[in-house]
Design a protein around this motif. Sequence first.
Motif, short mmCIF file in Angstrom:
data_model
loop_
_atom_site.label_atom_id
_atom_site.label_comp_id
_atom_site.label_asym_id
_atom_site.label_seq_id
_atom_site.Cartn_x
_atom_site.Cartn_y
_atom_site.Cartn_z
N ILE A 22 12.53 4.14 -14.42
CA ILE A 22 12.37 2.98 -15.33
C ILE A 22 10.89 2.54 -15.04
N MET A 23 10.48 2.64 -13.68
CA MET A 23 9.01 1.92 -13.39
C MET A 23 7.79 3.07 -13.98
N GLU A 24 7.91 4.24 -14.00
CA GLU A 24 6.94 5.06 -14.55
C GLU A 24 6.83 5.06 -15.97
N LYS A 25 7.86 4.55 -16.56
CA LYS A 25 7.88 4.51 -18.05
C LYS A 25 7.67 3.11 -18.91
N ALA A 26 8.05 2.17 -18.09
CA ALA A 26 8.02 0.90 -18.85
C ALA A 26 6.55 0.25 -18.70
N GLU A 27 6.50 -0.34 -19.85
CA GLU A 27 5.03 -0.99 -20.02
C GLU A 27 4.70 -2.47 -19.44
N ASN A 28 5.97 -3.18 -19.14
CA ASN A 28 5.78 -4.37 -18.49
C ASN A 28 5.75 -4.46 -16.99
N VAL A 29 5.18 -3.33 -16.36
CA VAL A 29 5.12 -3.09 -14.86
C VAL A 29 4.05 -3.93 -14.15
N TYR A 30 4.24 -4.54 -13.16
CA TYR A 30 3.07 -5.35 -12.42
C TYR A 30 3.12 -5.16 -10.98
N VAL A 31 2.31 -5.43 -10.45
CA VAL A 31 2.16 -5.30 -8.88
C VAL A 31 1.61 -6.47 -8.13
N VAL A 32 2.20 -7.12 -6.96
CA VAL A 32 1.68 -8.06 -6.12
C VAL A 32 1.32 -7.31 -4.88
N PRO A 33 -0.18 -7.17 -4.71
CA PRO A 33 -0.64 -6.68 -3.34
C PRO A 33 -0.22 -7.62 -2.27
N GLY A 34 0.06 -6.57 -1.24
CA GLY A 34 0.41 -7.51 0.18
C GLY A 34 -0.08 -6.88 1.34
N ASP A 35 -0.39 -7.56 2.27
CA ASP A 35 -0.88 -7.35 3.53
C ASP A 35 -0.01 -7.87 4.50
N PHE A 36 1.08 -7.39 4.94
CA PHE A 36 1.94 -8.20 5.81
C PHE A 36 2.60 -7.24 6.97
N GLY A 37 1.76 -6.32 7.44
CA GLY A 37 2.19 -5.61 8.63
C GLY A 37 3.45 -4.78 8.39
N TRP A 38 3.17 -3.95 7.23
CA TRP A 38 4.50 -3.15 6.68
C TRP A 38 4.41 -1.71 7.36
N SER A 39 5.60 -1.37 7.47
CA SER A 39 5.80 0.14 7.90
C SER A 39 6.96 0.49 7.38
N ASP A 40 7.29 1.73 6.79
CA ASP A 40 8.41 2.22 6.18
C ASP A 40 9.23 3.00 7.19
N LEU A 41 8.66 2.95 8.58
CA LEU A 41 9.21 3.70 9.42
C LEU A 41 10.00 4.98 9.19
N GLY A 42 9.31 5.87 8.35
CA GLY A 42 10.06 7.02 7.65
C GLY A 42 10.02 8.14 8.70
N SER A 43 9.63 8.12 10.02
CA SER A 43 9.44 9.21 10.83
C SER A 43 9.17 8.85 12.13
N TRP A 44 9.24 9.87 13.16
CA TRP A 44 8.67 9.46 14.52
C TRP A 44 7.49 9.16 14.57
N ASN A 45 6.66 9.84 13.64
CA ASN A 45 5.22 9.65 13.72
C ASN A 45 4.88 8.13 13.35
N THR A 46 5.63 7.65 12.55
CA THR A 46 5.12 6.24 12.08
C THR A 46 5.59 5.34 13.03
N LEU A 47 6.83 5.64 13.71
CA LEU A 47 7.42 4.78 14.65
C LEU A 47 6.24 4.96 16.02
N HIS A 48 5.68 5.96 16.05
CA HIS A 48 4.56 6.24 17.40
C HIS A 48 3.50 5.16 17.09
#
Length: 358
Positions: A254-280
């Motif tokens: 959906i998101m890459e096809k739809a025309e009514n897609v918007y984004v709200v920028p954020g800066d809230f100390g986010w990490s996706d914790l996707g790997s040992w490296n990001t946890l490091h």
Amino acid sequence: MSTNIYVVIMAGGSGTRFWPYSRDAKPKQFLDVIGTGRSLLQMTFDRFNEIATTDKIWVVSNEKYEDLIQEQLPELEKHQILLETEKRNTAPCIAYASYKIMKQDPNAVIVVSPSDHAIFKEKEFREVIHTSVEAANNDEKLITIGIRPNRPETGYGYIQYLSDPGVSVKKVKTFTEKPKTDLAAKFLESGDFLWNSGIFVWSIDSIIKAFEKYEDEMAALFASGLNDYYTDAERSFIKKTYSQCKNISIDYAIMEKAENVYVVPGDFGWSDLGSWNTLHEIKERDSDENVIEGSVMTYDSTNNYIKGKKGKVTVVQGCEGMLIADFDDVLLVCKKEDSSVFRDFITDVKAEKGDKYI
């Protein structure tokens, strides 16, 4: 607290890049990865319980994790735990939750979030969510939360938005999946790209219309279960439905096809914790940039993640940028940054040594 905000927490991932800490029987979202005394799933629930009431927080996961979810979130009623019978990525997961919520509340605004992210600025996060909810409630917008990048990261998707100073909800121009380093550096330099956090906000009406327009077959499948949701027939309906669903992410569906897609920028100390490296990156490090857990002694070693086994002394010399993780049945030693090879590790260990190590 708005009465029509629903939160859908996606908790079906396998956490392969955190193996051997994260296992198939208990993946990372059910683990106290950061050391707070609460699992990542519980921390996500706590975070959103400041935004939505407990009865409007739902968890979608694989049926084999039902007992873990009930154990860690006893606050949830049975109908708030949506159990998938097969892995089909995020689009079917979101469709299932959306159609079930629609039956209960056709005026709902839904916040969709992964269960395994870390957020360190809770107040700023809530402000971004409330901005997004207000925009989604007043207009047919499909909103994603973007993170302001601080490095040319190649492991994340990027969102380019149209510059509109003073406007907090910005029109999305393009999505780019995991670019190469040189392209990621150009994105960072341009200033109009954000990391894709995988957190979404939309009204129930907007997301249902999007499924009907861009994934009509999937929409028809889940719409056909409106008489089964909240009944004993729901499980058998979902088993049949998931066997017919294609495996596709919400971004591609959906998101890459739809025309009514918007984004709200954020800066809230986010990490996706996707790997040992990001946890490091978020853990406390010693003067040599090592993360040390357990009884560990280091010599001439820098930028490592060393997780020793309880009751055992670990001595490390001459290592740089390594992951050394010692568990009861698995000892892993590899380059910390090479998270992409973990699937190979798991596949090979499973084939040669058996499922019990996975």
